[in-house]
Enzyme design. Sequence first.
Site, PDB file in Angstrom:
ATOM      1  N   GLY A  15       0.821  -1.205   0.000  1.00 15.38           N
ATOM      2  CA  GLY A  15       0.000   0.000   0.000  1.00 15.38           C
ATOM      3  C   GLY A  15       0.855   1.254   0.000  1.00 15.38           C
ATOM      4  O   GLY A  15       0.592   2.213  -0.736  1.00 15.38           O
ATOM      5  N   ALA A 128       8.741  -5.448  -1.556  1.00 11.48           N
ATOM      6  CA  ALA A 128       8.727  -4.379  -0.556  1.00 11.48           C
ATOM      7  C   ALA A 128       8.416  -4.978   0.807  1.00 11.48           C
ATOM      8  O   ALA A 128       7.666  -5.946   0.905  1.00 11.48           O
ATOM      9  CB  ALA A 128       7.698  -3.311  -0.914  1.00 11.48           C
ATOM     10  N   LYS A 181      -0.451 -16.882  -9.751  1.00 13.50           N
ATOM     11  CA  LYS A 181       0.170 -16.449  -8.499  1.00 13.50           C
ATOM     12  C   LYS A 181      -0.412 -17.219  -7.321  1.00 13.50           C
ATOM     13  O   LYS A 181       0.325 -17.645  -6.418  1.00 13.50           O
ATOM     14  CB  LYS A 181      -0.034 -14.945  -8.296  1.00 13.50           C
ATOM     15  CG  LYS A 181       0.645 -14.416  -7.039  1.00 13.50           C
ATOM     16  CD  LYS A 181       0.524 -12.916  -6.916  1.00 13.50           C
ATOM     17  CE  LYS A 181       1.256 -12.417  -5.677  1.00 13.50           C
ATOM     18  NZ  LYS A 181       1.172 -10.945  -5.537  1.00 13.50           N
ATOM     19  N   ASN A 185       1.452 -19.686  -4.582  1.00 13.84           N
ATOM     20  CA  ASN A 185       1.283 -19.462  -3.143  1.00 13.84           C
ATOM     21  C   ASN A 185       0.770 -20.713  -2.438  1.00 13.84           C
ATOM     22  O   ASN A 185       1.170 -21.019  -1.312  1.00 13.84           O
ATOM     23  CB  ASN A 185       0.329 -18.298  -2.892  1.00 13.84           C
ATOM     24  CG  ASN A 185       0.959 -16.943  -3.156  1.00 13.84           C
ATOM     25  OD1 ASN A 185       2.179 -16.818  -3.170  1.00 13.84           O
ATOM     26  ND2 ASN A 185       0.133 -15.940  -3.370  1.00 13.84           N
ATOM     27  N   ASN A 199      11.500 -19.963   2.936  1.00 10.79           N
ATOM     28  CA  ASN A 199      11.107 -20.584   1.665  1.00 10.79           C
ATOM     29  C   ASN A 199      12.138 -21.602   1.178  1.00 10.79           C
ATOM     30  O   ASN A 199      11.782 -22.663   0.668  1.00 10.79           O
ATOM     31  CB  ASN A 199      10.916 -19.509   0.589  1.00 10.79           C
ATOM     32  CG  ASN A 199       9.685 -18.657   0.839  1.00 10.79           C
ATOM     33  OD1 ASN A 199       8.975 -18.836   1.824  1.00 10.79           O
ATOM     34  ND2 ASN A 199       9.432 -17.714  -0.049  1.00 10.79           N
ATOM     35  N   SER A 252       4.465 -14.478   3.649  1.00  9.94           N
ATOM     36  CA  SER A 252       3.503 -13.648   4.377  1.00  9.94           C
ATOM     37  C   SER A 252       2.668 -14.492   5.335  1.00  9.94           C
ATOM     38  O   SER A 252       2.309 -14.033   6.427  1.00  9.94           O
ATOM     39  CB  SER A 252       2.596 -12.912   3.396  1.00  9.94           C
ATOM     40  OG  SER A 252       1.912 -13.830   2.558  1.00  9.94           O
ATOM     41  N   GLU A 264      -4.331 -15.824   5.232  1.00  8.06           N
ATOM     42  CA  GLU A 264      -5.110 -15.752   3.999  1.00  8.06           C
ATOM     43  C   GLU A 264      -5.449 -17.145   3.444  1.00  8.06           C
ATOM     44  O   GLU A 264      -5.828 -17.261   2.283  1.00  8.06           O
ATOM     45  CB  GLU A 264      -4.334 -14.958   2.945  1.00  8.06           C
ATOM     46  CG  GLU A 264      -4.087 -13.517   3.332  1.00  8.06           C
ATOM     47  CD  GLU A 264      -3.207 -12.770   2.346  1.00  8.06           C
ATOM     48  OE1 GLU A 264      -3.551 -11.626   2.006  1.00  8.06           O
ATOM     49  OE2 GLU A 264      -2.189 -13.327   1.915  1.00  8.06           O
TER      50      GLU A 264
END
Length: 298
Positions: A15, A128, A181, A185, A199, A252, A264
């Site tokens: 963001g 980021a 994507k 994930n 990872n 994440s 998520e």
Amino acid sequence: MNSNHWHILGAGAMGCLFASQLVEAGCRVTLLLRHRPEASSSSLTVDSENSSNELTVQLDHAASTGEINHLLITTKAQDAVDAVKSIAPRIGKQASILFATNGMGYAAAVKAFMPDNPIYYATSTEGAYRLDTLHIRHAGRGITRIGSAEGLPLPSWHEDWRKTSLDCQWDDDITTALWHKMAINCAINPLTAIHQCLNGELARRKQLKQEVGNLCDEIAEVSLAAGFDTTAATLHEDVAAVIAGTANNRSSMLQDVAAGRSTEIDFITGYLLRTAQKYSLDLPHNKNVFNKVLALGL
């Protein structure tokens, strides 16, 4: 100064990155915060390899007033629907809603209560991470793809994104990019959260490497059934490449588990499982990791 005014829900790393880019492109940008800010504006700091840049962004409370005509959502997938509901009275009837959120499946719920608003999607490989409040590091360059899953034409506001220093491309087949994507994930994030590992461990440890392979086999099967042939054909290689390229990264989902936040998983593996049901496919390995992440109680 560009006349478009972007309101951004979500002041995390992406963001803030997108906010800084749009400000530099001449747009007005307002970050919508959960809590009422102490000031109406603040400095946003973006560090990169060779520089540190400070820009001024406007701050506002989600429950404030004033019409929103260009909305960018960068929240976690599990927060997206409630976040939009929290500002629904402020969103113009024809305002564009642009989701830059991981996973799939949340936009249908938004469309149900905002049927007239055009919905777009963005998926980015920009790197980021957050250093502090409104302070991020832009860690790597990538590609940002923007498109419509409804077949909407290129919107005039896409020019705002073209004026940024990001590599922004309009994608007429954004659903394929989103699925690809999400598929990657599905193969990486749940395992790192369950095994509390970086990872790269998914390639270094024999047992985890086999688990990745099992997940990929099932994900490829669903991808093929759903019409995502390229993802099905290249998934094993693409997942291996992402693991190698992000070997020292904490996913994440791992970060959320470590911080005691909700994950998520329902919009990543959960969406995959719901899609599999449509084609009467059973995914025991993906179902197992889905349940294990849920069992973490987050």
